[in-house]
Write a protein that holds these residues in place. Structure first.
Motif, PDB file in Angstrom:
ATOM      1  N   ALA A  43      23.118   8.711  42.534  1.00  0.00           N
ATOM      2  CA  ALA A  43      23.490   7.835  41.838  1.00  0.00           C
ATOM      3  C   ALA A  43      24.863   7.214  42.163  1.00  0.00           C
ATOM      4  CB  ALA A  43      23.275   8.104  40.371  1.00  0.00           C
ATOM      5  N   ARG A  46      25.023   5.370  45.489  1.00  0.00           N
ATOM      6  CA  ARG A  46      24.580   4.016  45.047  1.00  0.00           C
ATOM      7  C   ARG A  46      25.512   3.015  44.401  1.00  0.00           C
ATOM      8  NH1 ARG A  46      20.048   5.402  41.187  1.00  0.00           N
ATOM      9  NH2 ARG A  46      19.916   3.039  40.806  1.00  0.00           N
ATOM     10  N   ALA A 182      21.243   8.773  36.842  1.00  0.00           N
ATOM     11  CA  ALA A 182      20.436   8.134  37.871  1.00  0.00           C
ATOM     12  C   ALA A 182      19.736   6.812  37.028  1.00  0.00           C
ATOM     13  CB  ALA A 182      19.247   8.863  38.426  1.00  0.00           C
ATOM     14  N   THR A 183      19.208   7.206  35.583  1.00  0.00           N
ATOM     15  CA  THR A 183      18.734   5.914  34.996  1.00  0.00           C
ATOM     16  C   THR A 183      19.845   4.869  34.400  1.00  0.00           C
ATOM     17  OG1 THR A 183      18.703   7.335  32.906  1.00  0.00           O
ATOM     18  CG2 THR A 183      16.849   7.211  34.542  1.00  0.00           C
ATOM     19  N   ASP A 186      20.820   2.890  37.542  1.00  0.00           N
ATOM     20  CA  ASP A 186      19.749   1.825  37.600  1.00  0.00           C
ATOM     21  C   ASP A 186      20.185   0.514  36.486  1.00  0.00           C
ATOM     22  OD1 ASP A 186      18.066   3.377  39.192  1.00  0.00           O
ATOM     23  OD2 ASP A 186      16.776   3.927  37.445  1.00  0.00           O
ATOM     24  N   ALA A 187      20.534   0.625  35.397  1.00  0.00           N
ATOM     25  CA  ALA A 187      20.836  -0.103  34.447  1.00  0.00           C
ATOM     26  C   ALA A 187      22.196  -0.876  34.955  1.00  0.00           C
ATOM     27  CB  ALA A 187      21.014   0.238  33.262  1.00  0.00           C
ATOM     28  N   GLU A 191      18.791  -2.618  38.415  1.00  0.00           N
ATOM     29  CA  GLU A 191      17.421  -2.062  39.067  1.00  0.00           C
ATOM     30  C   GLU A 191      16.357  -1.335  38.144  1.00  0.00           C
ATOM     31  OE1 GLU A 191      18.893   0.581  42.055  1.00  0.00           O
ATOM     32  OE2 GLU A 191      20.216  -0.861  43.040  1.00  0.00           O
ATOM     33  N   CYS A 192      16.438  -1.774  36.830  1.00  0.00           N
ATOM     34  CA  CYS A 192      15.596  -1.144  36.028  1.00  0.00           C
ATOM     35  C   CYS A 192      14.699  -2.191  35.365  1.00  0.00           C
ATOM     36  CB  CYS A 192      16.016  -0.295  34.846  1.00  0.00           C
ATOM     37  SG  CYS A 192      17.241  -1.216  33.961  1.00  0.00           S
TER      38      CYS A 192
END
Length: 192
Positions: A43, A46, A182-183, A186-187, A191-192
């Motif tokens: 993460a 990224r 990681a989640t 994503d936000a 990417e979620c």
């Protein structure tokens, strides 16, 4: 803060224990105890690949309490930085407070000293709204709030995640909580 309506942050400030690596109520006192949370290193990579500057902002009172020496702390830090770099990430700035809760310092979270210093190091001293703090505790949210930095929570620390979120929403009603870094990333990256 609803990041879905916001421009991607220019910088992300991360707490360490409970966000990047597993935390312990007995502190992380050796390099062997420092273990990354699955997906956290990737993460960070990224975020770095997306051009977002990164800083770590962490209370480390084990130093001030004499639970570890400076060399051991440096070894833990070196292990973390190497793991982040091997995953493709890069940390531009690290701020840590070695003081205990009763030492009367100006840097220990929930005070905003380390957050403000990190904003300056990342060339955002007058633009706290361009940063995002991701933490796992009410101290993290309080420090971000005091520095006027938007925040997100991850629920991968060892505290009571529901109570932390409830208290945090008293300061930042729109704060979002995610299972882990990681989640949350994503936000941040949409990417979620």
């Amino acid at each position: 803060m609803d990041r879905g309506k916001q421009i991607r942050p220019k910088a992300v400030l991360l707490d360490r224990d409970g966000v990047i690596n597993f935390d312990s109520p007995d502190y992380i006192l050796s390099p062997e105890q420092w273990q990354p949370i699955p997906g956290a290193l990737e993460a960070i990579a990224r975020l770095h690949s997306a051009g977002i500057k990164l800083a770590i902002v962490s209370n480390q009172s084990g130093l001030g309490r004499g639970m570890m020496d400076r060399d051991t702390f440096n070894d833990i830090h070196a292990k973390m930085m190497l793991a982040i770099e091997q995953a493709g990430g890069y940390i531009s700035h690290v701020a840590y407070c070695p003081h205990g809760p009763d030492d009367g310092c100006v840097c220990r979270k929930p005070l905003p000293g380390m957050v403000i210093d990190s904003l300056a190091a990342l060339n955002l001293p007058d633009k706290p709204e361009d940063a995002l703090f991701i933490g796992d505790s009410i101290r993290d949210v309080e420090a971000a709030f005091a520095a006027k930095v938007p925040a997100m929570l991850v629920q991968s620390g060892y505290g009571d995640a529901d109570k932390i979120l409830e208290k945090s929403r008293q300061l930042m009603p729109e704060i979002q909580a995610f299972a882990n870094l990681a989640t949350a990333v994503d936000a941040v990256l949409g990417e979620c």
